[in-house]
Design an enzyme around this catalytic site. Structure first.
Site, PDB file in Angstrom:
ATOM      1  N   ASP A 123       3.791   0.042   5.980  1.00 28.50           N
ATOM      2  CA  ASP A 123       3.606  -1.298   5.435  1.00 28.50           C
ATOM      3  C   ASP A 123       3.633  -2.351   6.557  1.00 28.50           C
ATOM      4  O   ASP A 123       3.790  -2.007   7.731  1.00 28.50           O
ATOM      5  CB  ASP A 123       4.732  -1.544   4.407  1.00 28.50           C
ATOM      6  CG  ASP A 123       4.275  -2.385   3.231  1.00 28.50           C
ATOM      7  OD1 ASP A 123       3.271  -3.105   3.361  1.00 28.50           O
ATOM      8  OD2 ASP A 123       4.952  -2.341   2.178  1.00 28.50           O
ATOM      9  N   ASP A 179      -1.245  -6.367  -3.338  1.00 22.89           N
ATOM     10  CA  ASP A 179      -0.844  -5.366  -4.329  1.00 22.89           C
ATOM     11  C   ASP A 179      -1.600  -5.524  -5.648  1.00 22.89           C
ATOM     12  O   ASP A 179      -1.829  -6.641  -6.118  1.00 22.89           O
ATOM     13  CB  ASP A 179       0.659  -5.481  -4.614  1.00 22.89           C
ATOM     14  CG  ASP A 179       1.494  -5.072  -3.407  1.00 22.89           C
ATOM     15  OD1 ASP A 179       0.917  -4.831  -2.334  1.00 22.89           O
ATOM     16  OD2 ASP A 179       2.717  -4.995  -3.559  1.00 22.89           O
TER      17      ASP A 179
HETATM   18  C1  GLA Z   1       4.376  -3.926  -0.304  1.00 23.70           C
HETATM   19  C2  GLA Z   1       3.253  -2.903  -0.454  1.00 23.70           C
HETATM   20  C3  GLA Z   1       3.463  -2.141  -1.745  1.00 23.70           C
HETATM   21  C4  GLA Z   1       4.822  -1.461  -1.750  1.00 23.70           C
HETATM   22  C5  GLA Z   1       5.934  -2.473  -1.488  1.00 23.70           C
HETATM   23  C6  GLA Z   1       7.264  -1.802  -1.249  1.00 23.70           C
HETATM   24  O1  GLA Z   1       4.293  -4.903  -1.291  1.00 23.70           O
HETATM   25  O2  GLA Z   1       2.015  -3.528  -0.424  1.00 23.70           O
HETATM   26  O3  GLA Z   1       2.437  -1.187  -1.905  1.00 23.70           O
HETATM   27  O4  GLA Z   1       4.845  -0.459  -0.771  1.00 23.70           O
HETATM   28  O5  GLA Z   1       5.650  -3.285  -0.366  1.00 23.70           O
HETATM   29  O6  GLA Z   1       8.288  -2.711  -0.968  1.00 23.70           O
END
Ligand code: GLA
Length: 368
Positions: A123, A179
């Site tokens: 990430d 997301d």
């Molecule tokens: C970010 C990523 C998600 C997930 C969260 C976990 O938002 O984009 O896909 O992995 O972190 O904290």
């Protein structure tokens, strides 16, 4: 290498109190529900499995959640013929505030390999958004993973389309947008992913984010029709397909969605060509992708209705031409959700169908 097929904890369980018992239940349900038979392969733990570093800098899994340790869990996953994935972050901390990998790439990669990790998502929280810095940090983890000698699928999570032109030099897939927690998020990811089709190909994929199901009891949800549309369009976009819905209480609808072999075959098509959009207006979109059908070629076409009423959605000859379909040909059509033949299509007239409301869709395969 095809787009990854599997499960990820995030959309199902978030940063909650899930433990190794829940992950084992996921694995057992993978078998019971026929997901292994359908081709799903990865069991991926997202954020919040890690808690600290030890005196030698090694990452420590939360002992309350993983009393048997990660190696034992990976062994269990492997015992079913599946592959095991973990999550980290290229910054100082993960998005959930756990220790990140910045400066620890080498030791983290070695520890992951020693546990038997097959997939790593990295990430971008608490990290620089300067492109060159991001590329350098992802490069550090790529090199560290390669140096272990263990094949590990590397999934970049930088939430931006600017990763696409260099993605293939850094990893196996790269997130191109934020997301996806809802249907509007999915539409936004499609919008961002559309012009990036040329950067995808065997072994290297744009990642519009994970699947959101419709089963009750999960953190992220869409309507049944919308989650099926996401699955269809993700297959047309050659996207990684990571299930994010409950496996203990998966609805019959979601199970039917995720085990549709014809849709999975579109996603995993050996040509590896990411689909594009052939038509859109304020009510509807049409997406299509060239695929292999038997020893010949075909095209998968998704008709999507985003209006509140049932609508006739059409991919006319101009739309079909964007997918490489010539005019003046009669093609066989197959409705892959009905698992049945549809009326043949005169490509000078186009493909039309009445599609249900509010994010419903239909998916066809056209071939000679
Ligand atoms: C970010 C990523 C998600 C997930 C969260 C976990 O938002 O984009 O896909 O992995 O972190 O904290």
């Amino acid at each position: 290498m095809r787009p990854a097929l599997g499960y990820n904890t995030w959309n199902d369980l978030r940063c909650g109190n899930w433990t190794e018992t829940d992950v084992r239940a996921v694995v057992d349900n993978f078998e019971k529900l026929g997901l292994i038979a359908a081709g799903y392969e990865y069991i991926n733990l997202d954020d919040c499995w890690q808690i600290s570093r030890d005196s030698q800098g090694r990452i420590v899994p939360d002992p309350a959640k993983f009393p048997s340790g990660m190696k034992a869990l990976a062994d269990y996953v492997h015992s079913k013929g599946l592959k095991f994935g973990l999550y980290t972050d290229r910054g100082t901390m993960t998005c959930g505030g756990r220790p990140g990998s910045k400066g620890y790439e080498k030791i983290d990669a070695e520890v992951y390999a020693s546990w038997g990790v097959d997939y790593l998502k990295e990430d971008s929280c608490y990290a620089s958004q300067v492109h060159d810095v991001a590329f350098m940090e992802y490069g550090a983890m790529r090199d560290a993973l390669n140096a272990t000698g263990r094949p590990i699928y590397f999934s970049l999570c930088g939430w931006n389309p600017w990763y696409a032109p260099v993605g293939a030099t850094l990893g196996n897939s790269w997130r191109i947008a934020g997301d996806v927690n809802s249907y509007p998020d999915a539409i936004r990811a499609m919008e961002i992913n559309e012009p990036l089709a040329k950067y995808a190909g065997p072994g290297a994929w744009n990642d519009p984010d994970m699947l959101v199901g419709s089963s009750a009891g999960t953190a992220a949800r869409m309507s049944p029709a919308q989650s099926r549309t996401q699955f269809s369009v993700w297959a047309v976009m050659a996207a990684p397909l990571l299930i994010g819905t409950t496996l203990t209480q998966m609805s019959a609808w979601d199970l039917e969605t995720y085990t549709n072999a014809e849709v999975l075959a579109i996603d995993q098509d050996p040509l590896g060509l990411q689909g594009t959009r052939g038509f859109q207006n304020s009510l509807a979109q049409v997406w299509g992708r060239k695929i292999q059908v038997g020893s010949g070629r075909g095209v998968a076409v998704a008709l999507i209705n985003n209006s509140p009423a049932t609508l006739t959605v059409t991919c006319n000859s101009t739309c079909l031409a964007t997918f490489g379909v010539p005019p003046n040909v009669i093609l066989q059509a197959r409705d892959v959700w009905a698992h049945a033949a549809a009326p043949p299509v005169n490509t000078s007239v186009g493909l039309s169908a009445d599609v249900g409301p509010s994010g419903s869709s239909m998916l066809f395969v056209l071939s000679a």
